[in-house]
Design an enzyme around this catalytic site. Sequence first.
Site, PDB file in Angstrom:
ATOM      1  N   GLY A  33      13.207  15.740  57.200  1.00  0.00           N
ATOM      2  CA  GLY A  33      14.341  15.560  58.117  1.00  0.00           C
ATOM      3  C   GLY A  33      14.396  14.128  58.629  1.00  0.00           C
TER       4      GLY A  33
ATOM      5  CD  GLN B 257      18.927  12.172  69.129  1.00  0.00           C
ATOM      6  OE1 GLN B 257      18.724  13.388  69.159  1.00  0.00           O
ATOM      7  NE2 GLN B 257      19.259  11.486  70.214  1.00  0.00           N
TER       8      GLN B 257
ATOM      9  NE  ARG C 176      23.071  18.892  57.438  1.00  0.00           N
ATOM     10  CZ  ARG C 176      23.687  18.317  58.458  1.00  0.00           C
ATOM     11  NH1 ARG C 176      24.941  17.961  58.338  1.00  0.00           N
ATOM     12  NH2 ARG C 176      23.067  18.089  59.593  1.00  0.00           N
TER      13      ARG C 176
ATOM     14  CG  ASP D 242      16.244  22.958  50.615  1.00  0.00           C
ATOM     15  OD1 ASP D 242      15.903  23.240  51.796  1.00  0.00           O
ATOM     16  OD2 ASP D 242      17.100  23.606  49.969  1.00  0.00           O
TER      17      ASP D 242
ATOM     18  CE1 TYR E   2      17.131  23.595  68.043  1.00  0.00           C
ATOM     19  CE2 TYR E   2      17.384  23.574  70.422  1.00  0.00           C
ATOM     20  CZ  TYR E   2      16.917  22.989  69.272  1.00  0.00           C
ATOM     21  OH  TYR E   2      16.236  21.800  69.345  1.00  0.00           O
TER      22      TYR E   2
ATOM     23  CE  LYS F 117      13.580  23.678  68.004  1.00  0.00           C
ATOM     24  NZ  LYS F 117      12.951  22.917  66.911  1.00  0.00           N
TER      25      LYS F 117
HETATM   26  N1  SER Z   1      18.843  18.394  72.200  1.00  0.00           N
HETATM   27  C1  SER Z   1      18.722  19.782  71.869  1.00  0.00           C
HETATM   28  C2  SER Z   1      20.041  20.450  71.905  1.00  0.00           C
HETATM   29  O1  SER Z   1      20.863  20.080  72.688  1.00  0.00           O
HETATM   30  C3  SER Z   1      17.765  20.461  72.797  1.00  0.00           C
HETATM   31  O2  SER Z   1      16.513  20.591  72.166  1.00  0.00           O
HETATM   32  O3  SER Z   1      20.282  21.351  71.181  1.00  0.00           O
END
Ligand code: SER
Length: 315
Positions: free
Chosen positions: A8, A12, A36, A53, A143, A147
């Site tokens: 990855g 960012q 990607r 991948d 998400y 986690k």
């Molecule tokens: N920066 C992330 C988000 O906004 C938080 O872990 O999804």
Amino acid sequence: MKRVLVIGAGGQIGSELVPFLRKKYGNENVIATGRRTKLPETITEHGPWMYLDALNQDSLKKVIYEKSIDIVYHMASILSATGEKMPQTAWDININGLINVLEVSRRYDVERVIWPSSIAAFGPTTPRENTPNETILQPTTMYGITKVAGELLAEYYFKKYGLLTLSMRLPGIISSETPPGGGTTDYAVEIFYEAIKHKKYTCFLREDTMLPMLYQPDCLQCHLDFAEKDPSLFKRHVYNVTGMSFTAGELVAEIKKHIPELKVEYKPDFRQEIADSWPKSIDDSLARKEWGWNPKYDLAAMTKDMIEKLSKRLK
Ligand code: SER
């Protein structure tokens, strides 16, 4: 010299993590991979890179075996807002990608796997202020669910196979090189671009929304610490880390000290509900005490640095 794999590398954090790690380990010893997002020239011109991948176990095996990898950074992830638009894809990439990385790493004797968790692991039933390291984890986003599951999975691989896994619960990351995509804290990066380019910004969160944040230089140092520090310092596998907390309104006020003409409107969208389910501030005292976490940037120092760096680049 250690051999490092970054999965990855176009994201960012990954896009700045690779050059940062190459300074430490040497250009040839840090292998950047993406799937990607196009890898920036700051990565492709200075050291090895390839397509990878994480959902494909065989190609993971091949690179970890052939390149004799010691440390894996698994940075590929679908963030919170995109995760709500495609929950099943988020589960697939975030969890099936992670279990492949863990499985291949333990088979091929990788020394450490470093995988970021997030403040999204917390939810509406978690104490929202000064959220402790050990607390209720009942997230309401896909998400966040990935986690929490990922934290448990990584710790399972340590207990069962002795693979050293380390995770930091990252807050919103503010950075000047590669913009984030699909997160709830993205506003805190977007606003700098818009303030410099157009002197106006429409914020997708309410003015009084407070979230924990971390500036990229501190975030990169945390990633390096996880690779470098003596394993005996880590008394657990998951650590809260934070650099600052501010509301959208407080960030605007700080930016206006540099760009007084900035005009901001607030138009909360579906991401408001996600932000409202997350902590306002984080207690990272265990990270400070156990392995010496010590972030340098507060709101004022981060804002000044972001505006300097972006103004130069956007000219
Ligand atoms: N920066 C992330 C988000 O906004 C938080 O872990 O999804």
